[in-house]
Design an enzyme around this catalytic site. Structure first.
Site, PDB file in Angstrom:
ATOM      1  N   LEU A 225      21.787  54.742  21.438  1.00  0.00           N
ATOM      2  CA  LEU A 225      21.500  56.062  20.975  1.00  0.00           C
ATOM      3  C   LEU A 225      22.839  56.515  20.210  1.00  0.00           C
ATOM      4  O   LEU A 225      23.791  55.939  20.447  1.00  0.00           O
ATOM      5  CB  LEU A 225      21.296  56.781  22.239  1.00  0.00           C
ATOM      6  CG  LEU A 225      21.317  58.303  21.983  1.00  0.00           C
ATOM      7  CD1 LEU A 225      19.829  58.505  21.384  1.00  0.00           C
ATOM      8  CD2 LEU A 225      21.521  58.976  23.128  1.00  0.00           C
TER       9      LEU A 225
ATOM     10  N   GLU B   8      25.023  49.206  24.840  1.00  0.00           N
ATOM     11  CA  GLU B   8      25.620  50.580  25.377  1.00  0.00           C
ATOM     12  C   GLU B   8      25.638  50.779  26.918  1.00  0.00           C
ATOM     13  O   GLU B   8      25.120  49.751  27.465  1.00  0.00           O
ATOM     14  CB  GLU B   8      25.150  51.699  24.766  1.00  0.00           C
ATOM     15  CG  GLU B   8      23.435  51.666  24.760  1.00  0.00           C
ATOM     16  CD  GLU B   8      22.715  52.869  24.259  1.00  0.00           C
ATOM     17  OE1 GLU B   8      23.558  53.730  23.734  1.00  0.00           O
ATOM     18  OE2 GLU B   8      21.632  52.848  23.994  1.00  0.00           O
TER      19      GLU B   8
ATOM     20  N   TYR C 241      14.860  64.820  24.926  1.00  0.00           N
ATOM     21  CA  TYR C 241      15.703  65.736  25.790  1.00  0.00           C
ATOM     22  C   TYR C 241      16.998  65.610  25.071  1.00  0.00           C
ATOM     23  O   TYR C 241      17.491  64.790  24.185  1.00  0.00           O
ATOM     24  CB  TYR C 241      15.858  65.208  27.355  1.00  0.00           C
ATOM     25  CG  TYR C 241      16.658  64.164  27.444  1.00  0.00           C
ATOM     26  CD1 TYR C 241      16.242  62.629  27.196  1.00  0.00           C
ATOM     27  CD2 TYR C 241      17.856  64.052  28.027  1.00  0.00           C
ATOM     28  CE1 TYR C 241      17.036  61.754  27.544  1.00  0.00           C
ATOM     29  CE2 TYR C 241      18.637  63.004  28.502  1.00  0.00           C
ATOM     30  CZ  TYR C 241      18.286  61.742  28.149  1.00  0.00           C
ATOM     31  OH  TYR C 241      19.065  60.647  28.613  1.00  0.00           O
TER      32      TYR C 241
HETATM   33  N1  PMP Z   1      23.352  55.960  25.011  1.00  0.00           N
HETATM   34  C1  PMP Z   1      22.718  56.613  25.901  1.00  0.00           C
HETATM   35  C2  PMP Z   1      21.389  55.469  26.357  1.00  0.00           C
HETATM   36  C3  PMP Z   1      22.458  57.716  26.488  1.00  0.00           C
HETATM   37  O1  PMP Z   1      21.661  58.256  27.474  1.00  0.00           O
HETATM   38  C4  PMP Z   1      23.694  58.577  26.201  1.00  0.00           C
HETATM   39  C5  PMP Z   1      23.666  60.248  26.730  1.00  0.00           C
HETATM   40  N2  PMP Z   1      22.709  60.775  26.554  1.00  0.00           N
HETATM   41  C6  PMP Z   1      24.546  58.350  25.175  1.00  0.00           C
HETATM   42  C7  PMP Z   1      24.563  56.987  24.669  1.00  0.00           C
HETATM   43  C8  PMP Z   1      25.810  59.312  24.770  1.00  0.00           C
HETATM   44  O2  PMP Z   1      25.244  60.349  23.821  1.00  0.00           O
HETATM   45  P1  PMP Z   1      26.135  61.641  24.032  1.00  0.00           P
HETATM   46  O3  PMP Z   1      27.290  61.335  23.668  1.00  0.00           O
HETATM   47  O4  PMP Z   1      25.498  62.543  22.804  1.00  0.00           O
HETATM   48  O5  PMP Z   1      25.946  62.395  25.553  1.00  0.00           O
END
Ligand code: PMP
Length: 284
Positions: A204, A179, A32
């Site tokens: 991520l 994170e 997603y």
């Molecule tokens: N880490 C995780 C585990 C996440 O679920 C998200 C948000 N989807 C992020 C980091 C931040 O990613 P982004 O800045 O692309 O929203």
């Protein structure tokens, strides 16, 4: 009633349905993306498309739609649902097949779903007051670099954090913060250096992370991408998180202990303003 996109059709949310044999439902075999909308425009859409393709590639899930196709669907949903500020959720699963651990044939049509969530993002009470986080052991699988829909553990971690009086969880592997439950985590050291975990399979690669680090470097702030421990975080002068839904979100408490003076710090506040201004300029 919202309009939702399901496999080529724009339908009312009550008619938006997928099969019980969908591999997203049975195996969490799907990926997603969440893209934010500001002023009715998409924030960092190319970044989200690039990460979607990487996630699909890591799962050997061919995907016939182009970025232009995806952009057109995002834009139509923004218009039909009159979204000025909010989020667009996109999910692609391996599709519908008889239940079997082995992947179905490559020609199995993917399930593609998009929906919108209207939500104030800029005027956020959490950002004004800062969030409290609780540390929770990171028991996720070891491919957190792929944005899959297996979100049960992050969900459990957030519930655990809330039961401890916090707003969110920071996940910890071998004493070091990976994170947040749905965001990237940062601390600021006494000399102003921003520290965030380096990219690997245990986090991520946030689209917001990349943009915010670019802003920080442009502002001549010092950035270190490395692991940091919970102890180091507790001694930091500031902390914050980044995500598409939260932008730059100050963190004012970790495990019940105030960070700095317990108020959103200047680095986080400045980066939030600069990031929002930059993204507003570049949104499409
Ligand atoms: N880490 C995780 C585990 C996440 O679920 C998200 C948000 N989807 C992020 C980091 C931040 O990613 P982004 O800045 O692309 O929203």
């Amino acid at each position: 009633m919202r309009t939702v996109y399901v496999n080529g059709d724009y339908v009312s949310e009550e008619d938006a349905k997928v099969s019980v044999f969908d591999r997203g439902f049975l195996f969490a075999d799907g990926v997603y993306e969440v893209t934010s909308v500001l002023d009715g425009k998409l924030v960092d859409f190319p970044g989200h498309c690039a990460r979607l393709r990487r996630s699909l590639g890591e799962l050997a899930m061919g995907f016939p739609m182009s970025d232009e196709d995806l952009l057109a669907i995002h834009r139509r949903l923004v218009v039909e649902n009159q979204i000025q500020e909010g989020l667009i959720y996109l999910q692609v699963t391996r599709g519908v097949a008889e239940r079997d651990f082995l992947f179905p044939p490559e020609e199995t049509p993917r399930t593609v779903v998009l929906f919108t969530q209207a939500k104030p993002l800029i005027e956020s009470a959490s950002a004004a007051r800062g969030q409290k986080v609780a540390t929770v052991e990171d028991l996720r699988w070891s491919r957190c670099d792929i944005k899959t829909v297996q979100l049960l553990y992050p969900s459990m971690a957030k519930m655990e954090a809330q039961s401890r009086g916090a707003d969110d969880a920071w996940l910890v592997r071998e004493g070091e913060v990976t994170e947040g439950s749905s965001n990237n985590a940062y601390i600021v050291l006494e000399d102003g250096t921003i520290v965030t975990r380096d990219l690997s399979n245990v986090i991520l690669s946030g689209i917001t992370r990349r943009a915010v680090l670019k802003c920080a470097r442009t502002l001549q702030m010092k950035v270190m991408e490395r692991a940091f421990s919970v102890e180091e975080a507790l001694m930091a002068v500031e902390a914050f998180t980044t995500s598409a839904s939260g932008f730059v979100m100050p963190v004012v408490e970790i495990d019940g202990q105030k960070i700095g003076d317990g108020m959103p710090g200047p680095t986080a506040k400045h980066l939030r303003e600069v990031y929002i201004a930059e993204m507003r300029k570049a949104a499409i």
